[in-house]
Write an enzyme that holds these catalytic residues in place. Sequence first.
Site, PDB file in Angstrom:
ATOM      1  N   ASN A 245      22.136  51.562  40.177  1.00  0.00           N
ATOM      2  CA  ASN A 245      22.055  50.876  39.129  1.00  0.00           C
ATOM      3  C   ASN A 245      22.514  51.850  37.896  1.00  0.00           C
ATOM      4  O   ASN A 245      21.546  52.581  37.553  1.00  0.00           O
ATOM      5  CB  ASN A 245      20.579  50.207  38.897  1.00  0.00           C
ATOM      6  CG  ASN A 245      20.095  49.795  37.634  1.00  0.00           C
ATOM      7  OD1 ASN A 245      21.448  49.486  36.766  1.00  0.00           O
ATOM      8  ND2 ASN A 245      19.014  49.763  37.141  1.00  0.00           N
TER       9      ASN A 245
ATOM     10  N   GLY B 154      13.192  56.917  35.911  1.00  0.00           N
ATOM     11  CA  GLY B 154      13.756  57.663  35.022  1.00  0.00           C
ATOM     12  C   GLY B 154      12.823  59.025  34.288  1.00  0.00           C
ATOM     13  O   GLY B 154      13.231  59.536  33.378  1.00  0.00           O
TER      14      GLY B 154
ATOM     15  N   GLU C 191       9.704  49.203  42.482  1.00  0.00           N
ATOM     16  CA  GLU C 191       9.979  50.359  41.404  1.00  0.00           C
ATOM     17  C   GLU C 191       8.706  50.501  40.438  1.00  0.00           C
ATOM     18  O   GLU C 191       8.535  49.792  39.511  1.00  0.00           O
ATOM     19  CB  GLU C 191      11.183  49.756  40.534  1.00  0.00           C
ATOM     20  CG  GLU C 191      12.442  49.862  41.326  1.00  0.00           C
ATOM     21  CD  GLU C 191      13.520  49.945  40.256  1.00  0.00           C
ATOM     22  OE1 GLU C 191      14.470  50.707  40.854  1.00  0.00           O
ATOM     23  OE2 GLU C 191      13.731  49.288  39.687  1.00  0.00           O
TER      24      GLU C 191
ATOM     25  N   SER D 102      13.278  57.520  40.242  1.00  0.00           N
ATOM     26  CA  SER D 102      13.623  59.092  40.330  1.00  0.00           C
ATOM     27  C   SER D 102      14.093  59.482  41.518  1.00  0.00           C
ATOM     28  O   SER D 102      13.583  60.712  42.124  1.00  0.00           O
ATOM     29  CB  SER D 102      12.584  59.939  39.872  1.00  0.00           C
ATOM     30  OG  SER D 102      12.358  59.565  38.542  1.00  0.00           O
TER      31      SER D 102
ATOM     32  N   GLU E  66      13.084  47.428  32.985  1.00  0.00           N
ATOM     33  CA  GLU E  66      13.459  47.596  31.628  1.00  0.00           C
ATOM     34  C   GLU E  66      13.966  46.376  30.893  1.00  0.00           C
ATOM     35  O   GLU E  66      13.863  46.068  29.600  1.00  0.00           O
ATOM     36  CB  GLU E  66      15.096  48.470  31.375  1.00  0.00           C
ATOM     37  CG  GLU E  66      14.491  50.080  32.071  1.00  0.00           C
ATOM     38  CD  GLU E  66      15.577  50.815  32.672  1.00  0.00           C
ATOM     39  OE1 GLU E  66      16.640  50.413  32.607  1.00  0.00           O
ATOM     40  OE2 GLU E  66      15.407  51.856  33.057  1.00  0.00           O
TER      41      GLU E  66
ATOM     42  N   HIS F  18      14.400  43.788  36.565  1.00  0.00           N
ATOM     43  CA  HIS F  18      14.364  45.144  36.328  1.00  0.00           C
ATOM     44  C   HIS F  18      13.251  45.268  35.336  1.00  0.00           C
ATOM     45  O   HIS F  18      13.210  44.830  34.285  1.00  0.00           O
ATOM     46  CB  HIS F  18      15.595  45.925  36.078  1.00  0.00           C
ATOM     47  CG  HIS F  18      15.640  47.418  36.028  1.00  0.00           C
ATOM     48  ND1 HIS F  18      15.089  48.223  35.163  1.00  0.00           N
ATOM     49  CD2 HIS F  18      15.841  48.179  37.023  1.00  0.00           C
ATOM     50  CE1 HIS F  18      15.143  49.492  35.431  1.00  0.00           C
ATOM     51  NE2 HIS F  18      15.760  49.510  36.742  1.00  0.00           N
TER      52      HIS F  18
ATOM     53  N   LYS G  30      22.768  51.004  34.860  1.00  0.00           N
ATOM     54  CA  LYS G  30      22.018  50.549  33.617  1.00  0.00           C
ATOM     55  C   LYS G  30      23.344  50.667  32.343  1.00  0.00           C
ATOM     56  O   LYS G  30      24.446  50.391  32.990  1.00  0.00           O
ATOM     57  CB  LYS G  30      21.170  51.686  33.038  1.00  0.00           C
ATOM     58  CG  LYS G  30      20.115  52.032  34.140  1.00  0.00           C
ATOM     59  CD  LYS G  30      18.924  52.838  33.757  1.00  0.00           C
ATOM     60  CE  LYS G  30      18.328  53.191  35.241  1.00  0.00           C
ATOM     61  NZ  LYS G  30      16.689  53.558  34.658  1.00  0.00           N
TER      62      LYS G  30
END
Length: 247
Positions: free
Chosen positions: A9, A170, A164, A208, A97, A95, A11
């Site tokens: 991904n 991240g 996740e 991560s 985010e 996701h 992003k």
Amino acid sequence: MRKPFISANWKMNKTIEETEEFINSFLPMVKDITAVDILIAPPFTSLQAVARLLKTTNIKLGAQNVFYEEKGAFTGEISPAMLLSAGCSHVIIGHSERRQYFMETDEIVNKKIKTARKNGLEVILCIGESLKEREENKTFEVLDRQLTGSLKDIDLNGMTIAYEPIWAIGTGKTATKEQANEAHAFIRGWLKKNREGAEKLRILYGGSVTPESIESLMSESEVDGALVGGASMKPDSFAKIVTGAIK
Ligand code: PEP
């Protein structure tokens, strides 16, 4: 046995030129790997370029988002048909985010999955708890709520789930393999109880993941692959993750 599945991904990273550069160096690194399914999800603007470069490979192309309407006056949105015509077979939905910055609720995620599946796109559904929720021992409660809402009236055909934990995305803080396996086992248990075909569905871990952590994560019985952000941005690092995922 479920075939390992590793997804990148990217992003909001990489121009078309940077994308092409990545693919051209990545392909030779993984050309002999057949034991792992690989997917790349670049930004929308790079989809067509990647589709062209992946044409003669088995690597799959995914988008990072899709809208829940099929067409019309929705400025800035992208439909499933557009993704299919750009060469995508998959789309990432829900996701964290998108949930955090774009206010996507389980209800919106559910509508997006329905439209994507109706149009034949395979879906990677992302779920996971925040640090606060984990510290308050609410991980399973959150996963239960997200699965119930996101998968309402949806069967498991064409579905992959990515667990996740938000605190691991991240941040450089990978969940331990035991934490990942425990959450995956909960998700599979939920799916077995509520849907047909749960044994076949792949559950990816995201948060991560690095070339150093992939083998240990994959040693767990319920970890079927990974959704990788930061470490998927460099060809050699992503290739090492793909290789490390062979069970
Ligand atoms: C992700 O974006 O889905 C992700 C897991 O990112 P990272 O690997 O950078 O934590």
